[in-house]
Design a protein around this motif. Structure first.
Motif: not given
Length: 337
Positions: A109-113, A134-138, A278-284, A286-290
């Motif tokens: 779920e942490r990589i789902v939006g 694209a979001w992560e690159a920028i 499974t990085t510490e910020d994996i939930i990021r 989920h946040e980006i997709l939202n």
């Protein structure tokens, strides 16, 4: 459950490059969602994994690939707290797990939006992997500050591709950059303009084209096609203290010394890093997709769906992979189940 996969890496024209088969429906645990898949979209990673995962062997069990997907949550693991049964979701998948080319899939779920409410399933399926990349690159790699981006520029190589199409929109509409996209054909140039590019240049003569539009140098470069082939040209075009990001692999060492005198930064962008380790910020993710879904629902970003294939069939997966392998596909190709 029904699935489509392969036992051996074969040319896409071969009869068994994809096979349809039945396999057990998985059960969720931990952070996993069990999703009933409704649509998937194609990316270069799909055909690259198909070509290499079973190159010199025959697998006992067919391998299921597939990454971008849209679907409905049908059950959840005991640690799930972000979603519930019945939720419409979208995601870019995980290289280390069984893929989305199946009736049901387990996904963390942490990589789902949450799927954009304003989009049809096929339109939403076109977004996750390219949107995250694209979001992560920028924002994660280039670290573009939207409060300081006015007057700054970005060159996006292969602007009509999947990543390029959404990167143009994010760079222009979210980051506020002047966007220059590369494309060589009339139809790809028109597509880049429809995505919001301020300028479109022909990558076959990149330096001359950049001078023609009055942008001899740019602050940022996002390579979505061939870092080796353009490396020296990019080092001429990047401004001092600029940043180059590539999403492509390199078949030879890059001469980073070319960046030294300009103090230019260089980064790789690999969308699967967070899920793979499974990085510490994996939930990021989920946040980006939202965040992306919200921007879509507000009309700021739009789907990059170009081609829609109807039916969960071997024939459609072969057709989609052929299009990706041609290197000439525009936007995203989606298969509706």
């Amino acid at each position: 459950m029904k699935a489509i996969g392969f036992r051996k890496s074969l040319p896409i024209a071969e009869m068994e490059s994809f096979i349809e088969f039945e396999t057990a429906k998985p059960s969720p645990s931990g952070f996993d969602l069990l999703v009933k898949v409704g649509a998937v979209s194609m990316n270069p990673v799909d055909f690259k994994v198909r070509q290499s995962a079973a190159k010199d062997i025959i697998l006992d069990e067919p391998k299921i690939i597939g990454y971008d997907a849209v679907g409905t949550v049908v059950s959840v693991g005991e640690k799930v707290g972000l979603f519930k049964e019945g939720d419409e979701v979208y995601y870019a998948g995980d290289l280390t797990r069984s893929g989305s080319n199946a009736a049901f899939q387990l996904i963390d779920e942490r990589i789902v939006g949450t799927k954009p409410k304003s989009l049809r399933r096929q339109e939403a399926a076109a977004i996750p992997m390219t949107g995250l990349t694209a979001w992560e690159a920028i924002f994660d790699r280039m670290k573009v500050d939207i409060n300081k981006a006015k007057g700054k520029s970005i060159l996006i190589l292969a602007g009509a591709g999947g990543v390029g199409s959404i990167a143009i929109q994010i760079a222009k509409q979210v980051a506020g950059l002047t966007v220059i996209a590369s494309a060589s054909r009339d139809e790809t140039q028109d597509w880049c303009k429809s995505m919001g590019a301020d300028f479109v240049v022909n990558h076959h003569d990149l330096q001359s084209e950049m001078k023609r539009i009055g942008h001899k140098e740019v602050d940022y470069i996002l390579d979505c096609v061939d870092i080796n082939g353009y490396w020296e040209a990019l080092n001429d075009i990047i401004k001092p203290q600029g940043h180059i990001v590539t999403i492509t692999g390199s078949n030879a060492p890059l001469n980073l010394m070319l960046l030294k005198n300009k103090s230019v930064s260089f980064s790789w962008e690999f969308m699967f890093t967070r899920s793979m380790y499974t990085t510490e910020d994996i939930i990021r993710q989920h946040e980006i997709l939202n965040e992306i879904a919200d921007l879509v629902d507000k009309g700021i970003l739009k789907s990059t769906l170009k081609t829609e294939l109807k039916g969960f069939s071997v024939e459609n997966f072969k057709k989609a992979h052929e299009m990706q392998e041609s290197g000439k596909s525009i936007g995203k190709t989606v298969i509706m189940f």
